[in-house]
Write a protein that holds these residues in place. Structure first.
Motif, mmCIF file in Angstrom:
data_model
loop_
_atom_site.group_PDB
_atom_site.id
_atom_site.type_symbol
_atom_site.label_atom_id
_atom_site.label_comp_id
_atom_site.label_asym_id
_atom_site.label_seq_id
_atom_site.Cartn_x
_atom_site.Cartn_y
_atom_site.Cartn_z
ATOM 1 N N TRP A 48 -12.408 -15.469 4.123
ATOM 2 C CA TRP A 48 -12.611 -14.350 3.198
ATOM 3 C C TRP A 48 -13.981 -13.707 3.398
ATOM 4 C CZ3 TRP A 48 -9.208 -12.964 -0.823
ATOM 5 C CH2 TRP A 48 -9.695 -12.034 -1.714
ATOM 6 N N PHE A 49 -14.966 -14.499 3.783
ATOM 7 C CA PHE A 49 -16.327 -14.008 3.912
ATOM 8 C C PHE A 49 -16.665 -13.492 5.311
ATOM 9 C CE2 PHE A 49 -16.497 -16.882 0.267
ATOM 10 C CZ PHE A 49 -16.985 -16.000 -0.679
ATOM 11 N N THR A 50 -15.664 -13.365 6.167
ATOM 12 C CA THR A 50 -15.894 -12.754 7.479
ATOM 13 C C THR A 50 -15.594 -11.264 7.382
ATOM 14 O OG1 THR A 50 -13.624 -13.135 8.223
ATOM 15 C CG2 THR A 50 -15.224 -14.893 8.656
ATOM 16 N N GLU A 51 -16.007 -10.519 8.386
ATOM 17 C CA GLU A 51 -15.726 -9.081 8.403
ATOM 18 C C GLU A 51 -14.227 -8.834 8.494
ATOM 19 O OE1 GLU A 51 -16.195 -5.163 8.042
ATOM 20 O OE2 GLU A 51 -17.779 -6.650 7.808
ATOM 21 N N ALA A 52 -13.550 -9.616 9.312
ATOM 22 C CA ALA A 52 -12.096 -9.474 9.427
ATOM 23 C C ALA A 52 -11.420 -9.787 8.094
ATOM 24 C CB ALA A 52 -11.557 -10.398 10.511
ATOM 25 N N GLY A 53 -11.936 -10.758 7.362
ATOM 26 C CA GLY A 53 -11.385 -11.094 6.050
ATOM 27 C C GLY A 53 -11.545 -9.955 5.061
ATOM 28 N N ARG A 54 -12.707 -9.323 5.072
ATOM 29 C CA ARG A 54 -12.930 -8.184 4.176
ATOM 30 C C ARG A 54 -12.028 -7.012 4.558
ATOM 31 N NH1 ARG A 54 -18.079 -10.491 4.298
ATOM 32 N NH2 ARG A 54 -18.773 -9.352 6.134
ATOM 33 N N GLN A 55 -11.855 -6.780 5.858
ATOM 34 C CA GLN A 55 -10.957 -5.719 6.305
ATOM 35 C C GLN A 55 -9.521 -6.006 5.887
ATOM 36 O OE1 GLN A 55 -11.518 -5.335 10.517
ATOM 37 N NE2 GLN A 55 -13.476 -4.260 10.298
ATOM 38 N N PHE A 56 -9.126 -7.274 5.946
ATOM 39 C CA PHE A 56 -7.782 -7.643 5.532
ATOM 40 C C PHE A 56 -7.574 -7.383 4.049
ATOM 41 C CE2 PHE A 56 -4.722 -10.691 3.831
ATOM 42 C CZ PHE A 56 -3.592 -10.314 4.548
ATOM 43 N N VAL A 57 -8.566 -7.688 3.231
ATOM 44 C CA VAL A 57 -8.453 -7.453 1.791
ATOM 45 C C VAL A 57 -8.297 -5.959 1.522
ATOM 46 C CG1 VAL A 57 -9.693 -7.588 -0.407
ATOM 47 C CG2 VAL A 57 -9.676 -9.547 1.149
ATOM 48 N N VAL A 58 -9.075 -5.119 2.215
ATOM 49 C CA VAL A 58 -8.955 -3.673 2.049
ATOM 50 C C VAL A 58 -7.567 -3.212 2.488
ATOM 51 C CG1 VAL A 58 -9.815 -1.443 2.888
ATOM 52 C CG2 VAL A 58 -11.423 -3.252 2.240
ATOM 53 N N PHE A 59 -7.106 -3.729 3.629
ATOM 54 C CA PHE A 59 -5.778 -3.378 4.141
ATOM 55 C C PHE A 59 -4.693 -3.783 3.140
ATOM 56 C CE2 PHE A 59 -1.950 -4.816 6.402
ATOM 57 C CZ PHE A 59 -1.540 -3.604 6.935
ATOM 58 N N ALA A 60 -4.789 -4.987 2.581
ATOM 59 C CA ALA A 60 -3.793 -5.469 1.633
ATOM 60 C C ALA A 60 -3.772 -4.607 0.376
ATOM 61 C CB ALA A 60 -4.055 -6.931 1.279
ATOM 62 N N SER A 61 -4.932 -4.226 -0.111
ATOM 63 C CA SER A 61 -4.963 -3.386 -1.316
ATOM 64 C C SER A 61 -4.406 -1.994 -1.022
ATOM 65 C CB SER A 61 -6.374 -3.296 -1.880
ATOM 66 O OG SER A 61 -7.239 -2.672 -0.965
ATOM 67 N N ASP A 62 -4.691 -1.442 0.154
ATOM 68 C CA ASP A 62 -4.114 -0.153 0.541
ATOM 69 C C ASP A 62 -2.594 -0.256 0.669
ATOM 70 O OD1 ASP A 62 -6.614 0.972 0.575
ATOM 71 O OD2 ASP A 62 -6.821 0.947 2.767
ATOM 72 N N THR A 63 -2.118 -1.374 1.173
ATOM 73 C CA THR A 63 -0.683 -1.589 1.318
ATOM 74 C C THR A 63 -0.004 -1.600 -0.042
ATOM 75 O OG1 THR A 63 -1.056 -2.880 3.318
ATOM 76 C CG2 THR A 63 1.055 -3.158 2.237
ATOM 77 N N ILE A 64 -0.608 -2.258 -1.007
ATOM 78 C CA ILE A 64 -0.032 -2.307 -2.358
ATOM 79 C C ILE A 64 0.042 -0.910 -2.952
ATOM 80 C CG2 ILE A 64 -0.454 -3.131 -4.701
ATOM 81 C CD1 ILE A 64 -1.597 -5.693 -3.391
ATOM 82 N N VAL A 65 -0.985 -0.104 -2.730
ATOM 83 C CA VAL A 65 -0.989 1.274 -3.239
ATOM 84 C C VAL A 65 0.151 2.067 -2.599
ATOM 85 C CG1 VAL A 65 -2.290 3.443 -3.216
ATOM 86 C CG2 VAL A 65 -3.437 1.299 -3.786
ATOM 87 N N GLU A 66 0.359 1.903 -1.295
ATOM 88 C CA GLU A 66 1.417 2.638 -0.600
ATOM 89 C C GLU A 66 2.804 2.194 -1.048
ATOM 90 O OE1 GLU A 66 1.212 5.309 1.409
ATOM 91 O OE2 GLU A 66 -0.934 5.274 0.978
ATOM 92 N N VAL A 67 2.985 0.896 -1.276
ATOM 93 C CA VAL A 67 4.291 0.396 -1.717
ATOM 94 C C VAL A 67 4.643 0.963 -3.085
ATOM 95 C CG1 VAL A 67 5.514 -1.690 -2.461
ATOM 96 C CG2 VAL A 67 4.297 -1.681 -0.302
ATOM 97 N N LYS A 68 3.645 1.169 -3.927
ATOM 98 C CA LYS A 68 3.900 1.740 -5.254
ATOM 99 C C LYS A 68 4.355 3.197 -5.154
ATOM 100 C CE LYS A 68 0.842 -1.290 -7.828
ATOM 101 N NZ LYS A 68 -0.372 -1.396 -8.647
ATOM 102 N N LYS A 69 4.070 3.870 -4.054
ATOM 103 C CA LYS A 69 4.474 5.264 -3.870
ATOM 104 C C LYS A 69 5.926 5.397 -3.413
ATOM 105 C CE LYS A 69 -0.105 6.902 -2.464
ATOM 106 N NZ LYS A 69 -0.855 7.508 -1.351
ATOM 107 N N VAL A 70 6.524 4.320 -2.945
ATOM 108 C CA VAL A 70 7.880 4.374 -2.400
ATOM 109 C C VAL A 70 8.884 4.621 -3.523
ATOM 110 C CG1 VAL A 70 9.684 3.039 -1.232
ATOM 111 C CG2 VAL A 70 7.313 2.869 -0.469
ATOM 112 N N VAL A 71 9.809 5.529 -3.267
ATOM 113 C CA VAL A 71 10.898 5.778 -4.211
ATOM 114 C C VAL A 71 12.102 5.008 -3.688
ATOM 115 C CG1 VAL A 71 12.374 7.523 -5.258
ATOM 116 C CG2 VAL A 71 9.986 8.044 -4.752
ATOM 117 N N TRP A 72 12.451 3.924 -4.368
ATOM 118 C CA TRP A 72 13.538 3.068 -3.920
ATOM 119 C C TRP A 72 14.865 3.662 -4.357
ATOM 120 C CZ3 TRP A 72 12.031 -0.382 -0.523
ATOM 121 C CH2 TRP A 72 10.710 -0.803 -0.544
#
Length: 116
Positions: A48-72
């Motif tokens: 979690w405390f590596t740069e790749a870990g921080r990038q993954f957290v940002v990516f995961a949060s962006d993914t959650i935002v995008e999934v909420k935009k999907v009209v199922w």
């Protein structure tokens, strides 16, 4: 360089958890599973405390935002689309079967005269 060391340490912690599962073969299953979970959690904590870990957290949060935009699709839309796909498959199967039998008839009966 420090990130690479942290990431290697995280991998070693996960490997230690898995190794603990096998080394504790005489213990209860719960203890063995807890060893794996402890190793994985410790590895994730370090990663979690590596740069790749921080990038993954940002990516995961962006993914959650995008999934909420999907009209199922609704259940009705899903069933209608599935029915259309099945109907198309049946029509294509019949078309290909008729094409195959027609070519077989033309080649074997008319051109080559194998069945006469």
């Amino acid at each position: 360089m420090a990130d690479k060391i942290k990431f290697a340490l995280a991998l070693l912690l996960v490997a230690a958890g898995v190794a603990g599962f096998y080394l504790l073969s005489e213990q209860a299953t719960v203890v063995r599973v807890l060893a794996v979970l402890a190793g994985v959690l410790a590895g994730v904590g370090v990663a979690w405390f590596t740069e790749a870990g921080r990038q993954f957290v940002v990516f995961a949060s962006d993914t959650i935002v995008e999934v909420k935009k999907v009209v199922w699709p609704t259940r009705k839309e899903t069933l209608q689309t599935t029915g259309i796909v099945f109907a198309f498959v049946v029509v294509m199967a019949l078309f290909l079967w008729l094409t195959d039998k027609s070519l077989e008839w033309v080649l074997y009966d008319i051109v080559l005269k194998w069945r006469s």
